[in-house]
Design a protein around this motif. Structure first.
Motif, PDB file in Angstrom:
ATOM      1  N   GLY A  14      29.043 103.421 128.755  1.00  0.00           N
ATOM      2  CA  GLY A  14      28.524 104.484 129.301  1.00  0.00           C
ATOM      3  C   GLY A  14      29.187 105.696 128.611  1.00  0.00           C
ATOM      4  N   GLN A  15      29.675 105.521 127.413  1.00  0.00           N
ATOM      5  CA  GLN A  15      30.231 106.773 126.601  1.00  0.00           C
ATOM      6  C   GLN A  15      28.975 107.466 125.584  1.00  0.00           C
ATOM      7  N   ARG A  16      28.590 108.454 126.008  1.00  0.00           N
ATOM      8  CA  ARG A  16      27.804 109.291 125.441  1.00  0.00           C
ATOM      9  C   ARG A  16      28.199 109.741 124.118  1.00  0.00           C
ATOM     10  N   GLN A  17      27.342 109.592 123.071  1.00  0.00           N
ATOM     11  CA  GLN A  17      27.704 110.023 121.654  1.00  0.00           C
ATOM     12  C   GLN A  17      26.408 110.647 121.170  1.00  0.00           C
ATOM     13  N   VAL A  18      26.491 111.822 120.306  1.00  0.00           N
ATOM     14  CA  VAL A  18      25.591 112.483 119.566  1.00  0.00           C
ATOM     15  C   VAL A  18      25.466 111.732 118.302  1.00  0.00           C
ATOM     16  N   LEU A  19      24.389 110.868 117.821  1.00  0.00           N
ATOM     17  CA  LEU A  19      24.326 110.297 116.745  1.00  0.00           C
ATOM     18  C   LEU A  19      23.881 111.130 115.591  1.00  0.00           C
ATOM     19  N   GLY A  20      23.155 112.139 115.860  1.00  0.00           N
ATOM     20  CA  GLY A  20      22.914 113.058 114.653  1.00  0.00           C
ATOM     21  C   GLY A  20      21.774 114.083 115.189  1.00  0.00           C
ATOM     22  N   GLU A  33      10.388 108.151 112.638  1.00  0.00           N
ATOM     23  CA  GLU A  33      10.744 107.034 111.884  1.00  0.00           C
ATOM     24  C   GLU A  33      11.727 107.065 110.807  1.00  0.00           C
ATOM     25  N   GLU A  34      11.518 108.114 109.988  1.00  0.00           N
ATOM     26  CA  GLU A  34      12.660 108.726 108.920  1.00  0.00           C
ATOM     27  C   GLU A  34      14.132 108.654 109.692  1.00  0.00           C
ATOM     28  N   VAL A  35      14.114 109.472 110.649  1.00  0.00           N
ATOM     29  CA  VAL A  35      15.416 109.649 111.463  1.00  0.00           C
ATOM     30  C   VAL A  35      15.946 108.180 111.845  1.00  0.00           C
ATOM     31  N   LEU A  36      15.201 107.328 112.253  1.00  0.00           N
ATOM     32  CA  LEU A  36      15.690 106.143 112.859  1.00  0.00           C
ATOM     33  C   LEU A  36      15.997 105.166 111.478  1.00  0.00           C
ATOM     34  N   ARG A  37      15.355 105.460 110.232  1.00  0.00           N
ATOM     35  CA  ARG A  37      15.882 104.617 108.989  1.00  0.00           C
ATOM     36  C   ARG A  37      17.204 105.201 108.765  1.00  0.00           C
ATOM     37  N   GLN A  41      20.428 102.855 108.358  1.00  0.00           N
ATOM     38  CA  GLN A  41      21.246 102.793 106.964  1.00  0.00           C
ATOM     39  C   GLN A  41      22.754 103.241 107.122  1.00  0.00           C
ATOM     40  N   ARG A  42      22.901 104.108 108.120  1.00  0.00           N
ATOM     41  CA  ARG A  42      24.267 104.496 108.638  1.00  0.00           C
ATOM     42  C   ARG A  42      25.105 103.432 109.345  1.00  0.00           C
ATOM     43  N   GLY A  43      24.403 102.478 109.619  1.00  0.00           N
ATOM     44  CA  GLY A  43      25.213 101.446 110.494  1.00  0.00           C
ATOM     45  C   GLY A  43      24.988 101.136 111.854  1.00  0.00           C
ATOM     46  N   LEU A  44      23.884 101.957 112.436  1.00  0.00           N
ATOM     47  CA  LEU A  44      23.327 101.616 113.796  1.00  0.00           C
ATOM     48  C   LEU A  44      22.381 100.415 113.889  1.00  0.00           C
ATOM     49  N   ARG A  45      22.876  99.309 113.998  1.00  0.00           N
ATOM     50  CA  ARG A  45      21.982  97.914 113.745  1.00  0.00           C
ATOM     51  C   ARG A  45      21.530  97.430 115.089  1.00  0.00           C
ATOM     52  N   ARG A  46      22.317  97.683 116.045  1.00  0.00           N
ATOM     53  CA  ARG A  46      21.933  96.939 117.333  1.00  0.00           C
ATOM     54  C   ARG A  46      21.677  98.066 118.541  1.00  0.00           C
ATOM     55  N   VAL A  47      20.291  98.046 119.006  1.00  0.00           N
ATOM     56  CA  VAL A  47      20.026  98.894 120.105  1.00  0.00           C
ATOM     57  C   VAL A  47      19.184  98.134 121.125  1.00  0.00           C
ATOM     58  N   LEU A  48      19.612  98.299 122.255  1.00  0.00           N
ATOM     59  CA  LEU A  48      18.555  97.714 123.293  1.00  0.00           C
ATOM     60  C   LEU A  48      17.548  98.459 123.700  1.00  0.00           C
ATOM     61  N   LEU A  49      17.617  99.635 123.832  1.00  0.00           N
ATOM     62  CA  LEU A  49      16.487 100.568 124.671  1.00  0.00           C
ATOM     63  C   LEU A  49      16.493 101.816 123.879  1.00  0.00           C
ATOM     64  N   PHE A  50      15.241 102.275 123.411  1.00  0.00           N
ATOM     65  CA  PHE A  50      14.958 103.645 123.145  1.00  0.00           C
ATOM     66  C   PHE A  50      14.286 104.163 124.173  1.00  0.00           C
ATOM     67  N   ILE A  51      14.619 105.490 124.614  1.00  0.00           N
ATOM     68  CA  ILE A  51      13.944 106.137 125.698  1.00  0.00           C
ATOM     69  C   ILE A  51      13.406 107.518 125.231  1.00  0.00           C
ATOM     70  N   THR A  52      12.116 107.775 125.114  1.00  0.00           N
ATOM     71  CA  THR A  52      11.448 108.890 124.490  1.00  0.00           C
ATOM     72  C   THR A  52      10.259 109.411 125.547  1.00  0.00           C
ATOM     73  N   ASP A  53       9.652 110.435 125.017  1.00  0.00           N
ATOM     74  CA  ASP A  53       8.609 110.793 125.607  1.00  0.00           C
ATOM     75  C   ASP A  53       7.360 110.021 124.799  1.00  0.00           C
ATOM     76  N   GLY A  54       6.220 110.388 125.429  1.00  0.00           N
ATOM     77  CA  GLY A  54       4.972 109.388 125.238  1.00  0.00           C
ATOM     78  C   GLY A  54       4.300 110.107 123.704  1.00  0.00           C
ATOM     79  N   LEU A  55       5.165 110.546 122.762  1.00  0.00           N
ATOM     80  CA  LEU A  55       4.664 110.918 121.319  1.00  0.00           C
ATOM     81  C   LEU A  55       3.811 109.625 120.922  1.00  0.00           C
ATOM     82  N   PRO A  56       2.521 109.996 120.371  1.00  0.00           N
ATOM     83  CA  PRO A  56       1.611 108.842 119.819  1.00  0.00           C
ATOM     84  C   PRO A  56       2.435 108.347 118.710  1.00  0.00           C
ATOM     85  N   GLY A  57       2.516 107.187 118.590  1.00  0.00           N
ATOM     86  CA  GLY A  57       2.823 106.404 117.270  1.00  0.00           C
ATOM     87  C   GLY A  57       4.375 106.354 117.294  1.00  0.00           C
TER      88      GLY A  57
END
Length: 232
Positions: A14-20, A33-37, A41-57
């Motif tokens: 439950g700790q919030r962190q600004v990833l970038g 997608e470039e942000v995610l890449r 590359q910075r080491g964030l390899r395990r994510v359970l869930l992404f929560i976003t708006d409905g941006l196409p693609g």
């Protein structure tokens, strides 16, 4: 002018962190997608869930970088968009019916509420109802997780709250920045301030299900599974 991209993460505890944060010309799934890449590359390899708006693609962008992660579309954004499409006299009743979907006690009850939505509004607003059905997987993804976390997982409210705090702290609306470096500096300083406030304020509910979330991470990202499914 440009778009500020912000990635906010929450640990199983439950700790919030600004990833970038990134300053880019416009918002698009390609840019995300470039942000995610970069995060990968910075080491964030395990994510359970992404929560976003409905941006196409957006779903495809996530799949290409984090094929084992799930995607949740912000229910609040979808509700606002839906209510804006209907007659004023229908909004209160429709809002109640939509709440029956995302406020249900289980996925089964949510799907039953979707059926009722179709029966009640399908003939009057067919495209609206179709959009809820077509996106039901991503809209109801939060039901895969412990119930105590549903209020956090079904919307981008945590991110929007953070953005409001940043705006309040930096008064961005009252400034004109001649260079991108100035924007980055202010965002960095404000992010540091917010993370300092969060250090002793873990989100409620995560502590009691931390072991469950960590188990989900271990199961989903078992070495063999990750090797077979990840696409760089």
């Amino acid at each position: 002018r440009g778009a500020v991209y912000v990635a906010l993460g929450v640990t199983p505890g439950g700790q919030r962190q600004v990833l970038g944060f990134w300053l880019l010309p416009t918002e698009s799934a390609t840019a995300w997608e470039e942000v995610l890449r970069e995060l990968w590359q910075r080491g964030l390899r395990r994510v359970l869930l992404f929560i976003t708006d409905g941006l196409p693609g957006m779903e495809e962008a996530i799949r290409r970088v984090y094929p084992l992660a799930q995607w949740q579309v912000c229910v609040v954004h979808r509700v606002r968009s839906s209510l804006a499409q209907v007659r004023a006299r229908d909004r209160a009743l429709l809002a109640q019916d939509l709440k029956g979907i995302y406020g249900a006690r289980s996925r089964v009850e949510a799907l039953e509420a979707l059926e009722r939505l179709k029966e009640a509004w399908g003939s009057r607003y067919p495209s609206l109802v179709a959009a809820w059905w077509e996106n039901s997987g991503a809209l109801l993804r939060f039901y895969d997780y412990p119930q105590v976390l549903w209020p956090y997982l079904r919307s981008t409210n945590l991110m929007e709250r953070f953005i409001r705090e940043v705006r309040r702290g930096t008064k961005v609306r009252d400034h004109k920045f001649p260079k991108g470096e100035a924007v980055y500096k202010l965002l960095y300083l404000e992010s540091e301030r917010q993370e300092g406030r969060w250090a002793e304020r873990r989100l409620k509910g995560f502590a009691e299900v931390q072991e469950v979330l960590e188990g989900m991470l271990r199961e989903r990202y078992a070495p063999r599974t990750q090797t077979l499914t990840h696409k760089s």
